[in-house]
Design a protein around this motif. Sequence first.
Motif, short mmCIF file in Angstrom:
data_model
loop_
_atom_site.label_atom_id
_atom_site.label_comp_id
_atom_site.label_asym_id
_atom_site.label_seq_id
_atom_site.Cartn_x
_atom_site.Cartn_y
_atom_site.Cartn_z
N ALA A 178 0.84 -1.21 0.00
CA ALA A 178 0.00 0.00 0.00
C ALA A 178 0.87 1.25 0.00
CB ALA A 178 -0.91 -0.01 1.22
N LEU A 214 2.26 1.82 -3.42
CA LEU A 214 1.23 2.36 -4.33
C LEU A 214 1.06 3.86 -4.12
CD1 LEU A 214 -1.61 -0.33 -4.05
CD2 LEU A 214 -0.32 0.27 -6.10
N GLU A 251 -0.75 6.77 -6.22
CA GLU A 251 -2.14 6.31 -6.06
C GLU A 251 -2.82 7.04 -4.89
OE1 GLU A 251 -5.19 5.27 -6.98
OE2 GLU A 251 -4.17 3.49 -7.86
N ILE A 260 -6.49 1.01 -3.31
CA ILE A 260 -5.48 0.58 -2.33
C ILE A 260 -6.04 -0.56 -1.47
CG2 ILE A 260 -4.11 1.32 -0.32
CD1 ILE A 260 -4.23 4.18 -1.57
#
Length: 285
Positions: free
Chosen positions: A209, A212, A217, A223
């Motif tokens: 996560a 990302l 993101e 996520i």
Amino acid sequence: MVIIEEIAALKTLLQAKRRMGQTIGLVPTMGYLHEGHLSLVDHAKAHADVIVMSIFVNPLQFGPNEDFERYPRDVKRDTALAERAGVDVLFMPSIREMYPQQQWVTVAVTGMSDVLCGKSRPGHFDGVATVVMKLLNIVRPDSAYFGQKDAQQVAIIRQMAVDLNLDVEIVACPIVREPSGLAMSSRNVYLSDAEREAATVLHTSLQRAALLVNAGEKDISRILSQVTEMIQAQPRAQIDYVEVVDAATLQPVEVVAQTSLLALAVYFGKTRLIDNCRLEPSEKE
Ligand SMILES: Nc1ncnc2c1ncn2[C@@H]1O[C@H](COP(=O)(O)OP(=O)(O)OP(=O)(O)O)[C@@H](O)[C@H]1O
Ligand SMILES: CC(C)(CO)[C@@H](O)C(=O)[O-]
Ligand code: BAL
């Protein structure tokens, strides 16, 4: 290190320390100490003159079907570890000493307690807030140290200090992990070897996560679905929750911001583990 079991004796000792101008740091624990707890002592030593550690398995914060009875305990080992870590005063009250009668008055946490862990542990954070309030009133520390592993707990205690005008600095300390990435926890002792191995997916999924988010993101549902898929691919894992919330208010957020917290609770067999990380979008855009 002085070991004290009685509230009155502890108050007398700390009063004398305070009169000498010494500052007091409190490290509340439920014992069965590990490196995570000891790191709290290190942080406390950097700020305060006298370090008080409490060890008390607080019945008020366990639900009727939870593990109060079988919660791991080892007073002898804990005493040696606390002394080696540099604790000055080890406070180990009995249940009778902390709760000599029915507790008619307790601290009620609203809003922040019915999300995340509070959803599956009703009443838990009222029990935590009540015992921490009692410990703060008994010890009257200048600062108190909590682990970021229990992110909801530390957010609630911070809020309690603000809302109830407490004169104490609440310090959140970073999560200490095993070399495998598994967050240290007294309850890790319940895990079989296979479950312990499987549980490393928690840290790996948090790292995914963070990567990302680093890559730009911002969409929380994307996520969450990646983290959830990774955990679900591990057959021993049973998700309780995976959520992104504001780290201070614990309310759900829609877009990743500097204050976002990714928090999760996952069962491995009967053992429920928690972990979390901050999601910090890069400044450049
Ligand atoms: N891995 C860790 N890193 C940093 N702090 C920790 C860690 N584990 C526990 N703490 C902190 O130590 C304090 C005492 O926690 P506690 O005695 O409940 O230990 P625990 O390992 O979290 O136990 P449990 O398995 O019951 O959750 C809490 O403030 C908690 O957040
Ligand atoms: C803060 C605490 C000692 C209160 O019982 C407990 O919840 C813990 O160990 O995290
Ligand atoms: N570290 C949190 C204490 C509990 O799970 O009861």
